[in-house]
Design an enzyme around this catalytic site. Sequence first.
Site, mmCIF file in Angstrom:
data_model
loop_
_atom_site.group_PDB
_atom_site.id
_atom_site.type_symbol
_atom_site.label_atom_id
_atom_site.label_comp_id
_atom_site.label_asym_id
_atom_site.label_seq_id
_atom_site.Cartn_x
_atom_site.Cartn_y
_atom_site.Cartn_z
ATOM 1 N N HIS A 68 -6.031 -9.951 -4.881
ATOM 2 C CA HIS A 68 -4.719 -10.407 -4.413
ATOM 3 C C HIS A 68 -3.677 -10.612 -5.496
ATOM 4 O O HIS A 68 -2.524 -10.873 -5.194
ATOM 5 C CB HIS A 68 -4.876 -11.666 -3.554
ATOM 6 C CG HIS A 68 -5.422 -11.333 -2.200
ATOM 7 N ND1 HIS A 68 -6.746 -10.998 -2.015
ATOM 8 C CD2 HIS A 68 -4.820 -11.210 -0.996
ATOM 9 C CE1 HIS A 68 -6.942 -10.711 -0.737
ATOM 10 N NE2 HIS A 68 -5.798 -10.827 -0.093
ATOM 11 N N ARG A 117 27.896 -21.183 -20.556
ATOM 12 C CA ARG A 117 27.088 -20.729 -21.689
ATOM 13 C C ARG A 117 27.142 -19.210 -21.717
ATOM 14 O O ARG A 117 27.336 -18.586 -20.681
ATOM 15 C CB ARG A 117 25.627 -21.172 -21.506
ATOM 16 C CG ARG A 117 25.395 -22.659 -21.617
ATOM 17 C CD ARG A 117 25.545 -23.147 -23.058
ATOM 18 N NE ARG A 117 25.281 -24.571 -23.187
ATOM 19 C CZ ARG A 117 26.180 -25.531 -22.996
ATOM 20 N NH1 ARG A 117 27.399 -25.211 -22.586
ATOM 21 N NH2 ARG A 117 25.868 -26.796 -23.169
ATOM 22 N N ASP A 129 0.800 -1.235 0.000
ATOM 23 C CA ASP A 129 0.000 0.000 0.000
ATOM 24 C C ASP A 129 0.830 1.281 0.000
ATOM 25 O O ASP A 129 0.311 2.347 -0.264
ATOM 26 C CB ASP A 129 -0.912 0.056 1.244
ATOM 27 C CG ASP A 129 -1.965 -1.035 1.209
ATOM 28 O OD1 ASP A 129 -2.174 -1.603 0.129
ATOM 29 O OD2 ASP A 129 -2.574 -1.307 2.258
#
Length: 788
Positions: free
Chosen positions: A302, A660, A170
């Site tokens: 949510h 890699r 918030d």
Amino acid sequence: PRSAMDHQPKFFENLSGTGKAIGVLTSGGDAQGMNAAVRAVVRMGIYVKAKVYFVYEGYQGMVDGGDNIVEVSWESVSSILQVGGTVIGSARCKSFRTREGRLQAAYNLVQRGITNLCVIGGDGSLTGANLFREEWSGLLEELAQKGKIDEEAVKKYAYLNIVGMVGSIDNDFCGTDMTIGTDSALHRIIEVVDAIMTTAQSHQRTFVLEVMGRHCGYLALVSALACGADWVFIPEYPPEEGWEDSMCVKLSENRARKKRLNIIIVAEGAIDCHNKPITSEKVKDLVVQRLGFDTRVTILGHVQRGGTPSAFDRILASRMGVEAVLALLEATPATPACVVSLSGNQAVRLPLMECVQMTQEVQKAMDEGRFVEAVRLRGRSFENNLNTYKLLSHKKPDAELPKTNFNVAVLNVGAPAAGMNAAVRAAVRVGITEGHKMFAVIDGFEGFARGKIKEISWGDVGGWTGQGGSILGTKRTLPAKYLEKIADQMRTNCINALMVIGGFEAYLGLLELSAAREKYDEFCVPMVMVPATVSNNVPGSDFSIGADTALNTITDTCDRIKQSASGTKRRVFIIETMGGYCGYLANMGALAAGADAAYIFEEQFDIRELQANVEHLTEKMKTSIQRGLVLRNENCNENYTTDFIYQLYSEEGKGVFDCRKNVLGHMQQGGAPSPFDRNFGTKISAKGMQWISKKLKETYRKGKVFANTDDSVCLLGMRRRNLVFQPVAELKTETDFVHRIPKEQWWLKLRPLMKILAKYKTSYDVSDSGQLEHVAMHSPKEAETGAI
């Protein structure tokens, strides 16, 4: 800044945690980035030789004890950086609210010798921690009387130290500019809004979006600012009487202007001026009844608390976690419980209870209908957001606009950066509001010379905030070879001021234009530059538009690569990032992705360092974490290329790990702008435009604008805690023109942070931290200066 004479620099190597035990817990609602904070506390704690304990399930676990309080190792927090929520769990706890519960908790901590607590949660959790600290000695006395602990323990563990970090999506905690999780929640909201916009366009629909924030409108306000919503309802700033009419008028005007969609954002705690709730359903019914628009409600719920933390939240939480351990090491019985937080770009410590009191003041002001006061108490950043939103969302009728007869041109220069369009939109709309005629230049200085310039209206820039790249078009060309032609265009179109949005070329361009003032009067006008480049290499500003989006791209990619490496086992990836000679993206990307090393130009390295890194990774492969990640800035060294490092690692790692490589390339310049870049672009550009208006008034003499002093060609940048206008001429001394970077860069101070979290021995200058500050009530005047 304190002078170097005051005291010797303070280094964290000299702070020891030997013999100390730190407990870390997450409490209250979860927030993305909590894990990054937990990881930083654990690793920093172990680094300074303290013992670190997880307290599972928040205060409930502290009361229950047993397996809920466990000593942890370095590897315990591996691979949690990219996970949302909190891996150590959080629970609402009734028993900790009773003295009986706290007595049990104190007993459990003393058993393990824990007298340092790091609490990550909202204001409720932090208030509880403070009460626990105040009662501590009394609780120990009572335990001793009951014969549960001996007098020795009472003396030995006499004081409890508490440091808090605010984890709450918030952003409702006073004293902190950004709480952990806020930026990630904005990412979720913006992703949804971007997706909804395409379907709303198709069907000419109105969407009412409800976002979280029971008592705080921050998420609603900032997402409205970031997506250019038509209307926003927040608890701190209820709409005036008769808002129903004005909202409907606004929506229908927008439709009349060929806008096919409307977005209305409602905070779940929105109220009207009589403190009555305004719900998303109520808003929908109103639109349907009065206007008959096809309207849909979407409640995000949510989703906003979920998902992986953004790059910003990971870096914020990592910085705060390290800062929290430093604060615990330095705490004495006399220092109050504190929260570590960010103010602008500066880590600060604030007394916990001062923050809590101010946070409660806001609620009180809202309850009593003192809304102006509530907005002011939220802090200057909130107030600034609100003022900017009001400025950009509602166009005044033409009759009400002032007429200045000034023409202002806006152009993009350099490579594309996400957020440029948001900056153009803000400049155009603020310019129109101030009464100027706004002109858009297509394709930078090159387009300018060719006369690609046209007037641009309020409606033309609608929907631009969410667009990536540069809609106006941008070029790297510098103005020097077109001076004559650009001067002609300035004269023909009567351009009285210039706003340049771009990277290092924009800065060079302004230097060239101001040097050409002796020869061409046309360039004797106010000019301002707003930094926009993914490289973040412009002198005079801590941040530039586009860098946050690029950082998120790098972080996301690294997350995927790490997952691939974990699956294969014993694999090391070398990843090349952009940035020119500036190591910002490589260094911050490494911090956000939890990399093992980052090679950058600013910190020279040699073969010995490469060798040490290989040995470090070889050691790491013997642990349970069998993967490695190394970032390399594209220009960090002309001989140690990405291929060279890849081949070296492959040879040296034979039989232990394989290698890699990945070059990220131009994907770092693309994509939809992140919430931070949209907002930063919008606010900084609006401020730049207001400066232009002020300068135009000051330099208007005898019917024409004439500005030829250094302070009329400025770069607007974010420096530590404020937005500052700096003459480009003065920035020359701060610039390394050969490598196109500032001579001093703030983020190099965070370099040791990455090394500590990757277990390298390093030196870390912490002179800046440790000053306990007070929560300042800012004056209304101050909201105009500075804060973002």
